[in-house]
Design an enzyme around this catalytic site. Structure first.
Site, mmCIF file in Angstrom:
data_model
loop_
_atom_site.group_PDB
_atom_site.id
_atom_site.type_symbol
_atom_site.label_atom_id
_atom_site.label_comp_id
_atom_site.label_asym_id
_atom_site.label_seq_id
_atom_site.Cartn_x
_atom_site.Cartn_y
_atom_site.Cartn_z
ATOM 1 N N GLU A 139 1.086 -0.944 -0.319
ATOM 2 C CA GLU A 139 -0.405 -0.293 -0.246
ATOM 3 C C GLU A 139 0.998 1.298 0.192
ATOM 4 O O GLU A 139 1.057 1.634 0.772
ATOM 5 C CB GLU A 139 -0.919 -0.046 1.060
ATOM 6 C CG GLU A 139 -1.665 1.278 1.224
ATOM 7 C CD GLU A 139 -1.507 2.793 1.582
ATOM 8 O OE1 GLU A 139 -1.572 3.313 0.602
ATOM 9 O OE2 GLU A 139 -1.772 2.672 2.851
ATOM 10 N N GLU A 166 3.487 8.516 -4.502
ATOM 11 C CA GLU A 166 4.532 7.425 -3.353
ATOM 12 C C GLU A 166 5.510 6.562 -3.817
ATOM 13 O O GLU A 166 6.517 5.864 -3.552
ATOM 14 C CB GLU A 166 4.438 7.007 -2.543
ATOM 15 C CG GLU A 166 3.489 7.743 -1.019
ATOM 16 C CD GLU A 166 3.081 6.812 0.169
ATOM 17 O OE1 GLU A 166 2.861 5.406 -0.006
ATOM 18 O OE2 GLU A 166 2.295 7.676 0.785
#
Length: 730
Positions: A186, A195
């Site tokens: 995740e 990210e």
């Protein structure tokens, strides 16, 4: 001291989306990315002093896991992140658990990248019944240490191998016994790609996974919608907004429209809070689809024709994503705004993720349309061109009949500020209040020396244009040379000569070295605004007080200081959504997480003496919020005196019935000599973040009968404010 934390996955990418902090200036972040290198035995964290702007690297060694000082450093760091908020998202947790149990049907090798507390790793290990192998990759050492404690608390430390490394540092045959059959991860932010999702998946497919691996999540799809909103327009279009303001200051002069703007990127925002201020101009449309089960491309482009559903002006594209966690598409999670009734047209009836509660870790994103937006008529088609690279998604728009797309690139602007700062500079009331105060201070001064001690572009231009005989010195500690170049470029349009303006581009204390040709400072000005510190706690702008103190030897006896004082304000509030998102953890999908509560700054069901941190939030974006008391002044900071420790108490009488979840604090800046004009940074203005002190446990209060006592203490050495509260009956 305030800290910025880095949790790299493939690359050392700062998890700004999981911080309750603003992004650092673009150039600074790029430099950090080059310099941050995590190894198996140590991690780096950047610590910032809010009163000085100074920063230092602190090294955390894995071998010193039980060191008390390091534990306190890690605790203060992790408490300012949104890990707690994310772990409280039961919809997210259940979706991952069901998808992992559905995907992992027997013993295999599972790799977890960006493992956090190890929740997904433990789900995978349990799904295999203690057989198979789980390798957890968590490169940020403080979080990795916390994960080891969670694993031990759940008796899973023998089932999960933890590596304090980036995923691209893992090697098959060295750290990993074999390529992994399943990848669970995740590493998604509000925009999706920020990210390092794409490069992480690319490297994993190339080096760490078997052919045709299984992945959780399986796929993600991004969506968008065209909207009209005056509020969003004011956050992006200073050029047209300034036309209606006749104060003589031209921050974006005609012909120089590209001199100042916002960064062309998707800006995370809780768009539900704007529901009454947004007109939807199109139906939702699908933009990109990323399949995790295969190696993703670094670049993608799509062009589509979006029919307008009503007449209006497209000010922004609101975007979100829908996560498909399993192969069949029966387990979905959406970050869509509340006005979207379903995830998409093909949403299966068995989808387990209904409309999620308010959480801060994933928001919608707003892509602002430049130059005031694009006018459209009903049934007219907007041609939308979407691009993505490794870390971001961008858009260009045009209407049928136009010859070129409306590109929006970083090079369009010489200087880029956050949307809230653009909106502030375009606010007529704010500008008129500041203009009146400065004009009054200049009255009767023939050739004053004016020092702008912060990064205020507006004050620099305003003062130079109001007093042609003044000498204006701008410190620009954050903007530095970019700020100086900007002022030089707009000088002619604002009617002043650069002969009367100079720049320091360092901290204000550097003015002491040359003593400004032995002259005393007649006007010391600030908003206060420090570039790169936007969105921090309100009292961190007391850096202005620190700078004023350093200049004490060269202040004139009759110096005018703006602001002359700061007043700490407080209001008791009911904040059920925010409190729930940061409540203490117990069992997450049957895994004990109580051990993380103190480290992550949880509230609820904790010892009465344990205090949670004050955190910065836009209250207007925090879901349900209700004032339970009047607004009280707690403490005054007099900037005509040198910086000093302050401590005050205040009795807060509740004016409404309800459940009190905490106290919201901010600073009102007094900007005139008569103490009659002030600029508020409270919830009534949506361009500043407030400080929120959540209670350990909510308290049911009754109007008039109940009251609270607030004690606040300001530490001038660290710039931090300590807030404590107690509840009593009248």
């Amino acid at each position: 001291m305030h800290s910025i934390l880095f949790k790299p996955s493939l690359v050392p990418s700062p998890l700004l989306s999981r911080l309750c902090l603003p992004p650092l200036p673009v150039i600074f972040v790029s430099d950090l990315l080059r310099r941050t290198m995590a190894s198996s035995a140590r991690s780096f964290q950047l610590r910032l002093n809010p009163l000085t702007g100074d920063s230092e690297w602190v090294v955390i060694d894995e071998e010193e896991e039980e060191d008390l000082v390091q534990h306190e450093q890690s605790k203060s760091l992790l408490a300012t992140t949104s890990y707690l908020d994310m772990l409280n998202d039961g919809c997210r947790n259940r979706a991952f658990r069901l998808a992992i149990e559905k995907t992992i049907t027997g013993p295999c090798h599972v790799l977890d990248i960006g493992a956090g507390t190890g929740l997904l790793s433990m789900m995978a290990a349990r799904a295999m019944g203690g057989q198979g192998e789980v390798s957890a990759c968590e490169s940020y050492l403080p979080m990795g240490k916390l994960m080891r404690r969670v694993l031990r608390a759940n008796g899973m430390d023998k089932n999960v191998r933890v590596f304090h490394k980036r995923s691209d540092e893992l090697r098959v045959g060295v750290e990993l016994n074999s390529r992994a059959d399943v990848l669970v991860s995740e590493i998604l932010d509000s925009e999706l790609l920020g990210e390092g999702l794409i490069p992480t998946l690319q490297q994993a497919h190339d080096m760490l996974l078997v052919d045709n691996p299984k992945l959780v999540p399986f796929r993600v799809t991004t969506y968008g919608q065209l909207v009209e909103s005056d509020f969003l327009w004011k956050m992006s279009d200073l050029c047209n907004n300034e036309v209606s303001i006749s104060d003589g200051v031209h921050l974006v002069p005609a012909g120089l429209e590209g001199i100042l703007g916002i960064k062309p990127q998707q800006h995370a925002m809780h768009c539900d809070a704007l529901l009454e201020e947004i007109r939807l101009l199109s139906e939702p449309f699908k933009v990109f689809e990323f399949d995790f089960w295969k190696r993703p491309d670094s670049h993608g482009e799509v062009v589509m024709r979006i029919p307008a559903t009503v007449d209006g002006k497209v000010h922004a594209v609101v975007s979100w994503w829908v996560l498909q966690l399993d192969y069949e598409g029966s387990i979905l999670y959406s970050t869509s705004p509340s006005w979207i009734n379903s995830f998409n047209a093909e949403k299966p009836s068995s989808c387990i993720s209904g409309q999620r509660d308010w959480y801060d870790h994933w928001r919608q994103c707003v892509w602002f349309i430049p130059r005031g937006g694009i006018s459209v008529c009903k049934d007219e088609h907007v041609l939308l061109q979407a691009f993505h690279d490794d870390t971001s998604v961008s858009y260009s728009l045009k209407v049928d009949g136009q010859t070129n797309f409306n590109p929006y690139k970083a090079e369009d602007f010489n200087l880029m500020l956050l949307p809230e700062r653009i909106a502030t500079y375009g606010n007529k009331e704010w500008r008129m209040a500041v203009l009146t105060a400065v004009k009054s201070a200049l009255h009767g001064r023939s050739s004053p020396l004016c020092v702008v001690a912060d990064d205020s572009l507006f004050l620099t231009i305003l003062t130079a244009s109001l007093s042609k005989n003044s000498l204006v010195t701008s410190v620009f500690p954050g903007l530095q040379e970019k700020g100086a170049l900007y002022v030089q470029t707009v000088a002619d349009a604002n009617g002043f000569s650069m002969d009367c303006v100079r720049f320091v581009c360092k901290r204000a204390s550097h003015l002491l070295k040359d003593n400004i040709n032995q002259r005393k400072i007649d006007l010391l000005l600030g908003e206060p605004f420090y570039y790169g510190s936007e969105g921090m706690l309100p009292w961190h702008n007391l850096r202005f007080w620190k700078e004023r103190t350093s200049l004490d030897p060269i202040l004139a006896d009759d110096v005018f200081i703006m602001p002359g004082k700061g007043i700490l304000k407080v209001c008791a509030m009911s904040l059920p959504d925010l409190w729930r998102s940061r409540r203490s953890l117990k069992y997450i999908e049957d895994f004990d997480h109580t051990i993380v509560n103190e480290t992550l700054g949880a509230c609820g069901d904790l010892p009465s003496l344990q205090e949670g941190p004050c955190l910065p939030y836009f209250i207007w974006q925090c879901g349900e919020a209700k004032e339970l008391s009047e607004i009280y002044s707690v403490m005054e900071f007099n900037f005509y005196d040198p910086i000093q420790a302050c401590s005050e108490g205040k009795k807060i009488v509740f004016s409404k019935h309800g459940v009190c979840h905490g106290f919201v604090l901010w600073i009102d800046w007094v900007i005139d000599e008569k103490n009659s004009a002030f600029i508020s940074t409270g919830p009534v203005s949506r361009y500043w973040k407030q400080g929120v002190k959540l209670l350990s446990k909510p308290v049911t209060v009754t109007a008039v009968d109940d009251f609270a006592e607030i004690e606040a203490s300001f530490d001038p050495s660290s710039g931090e404010l300590t807030v404590r509260s107690s509840f009593l009956k009248l």
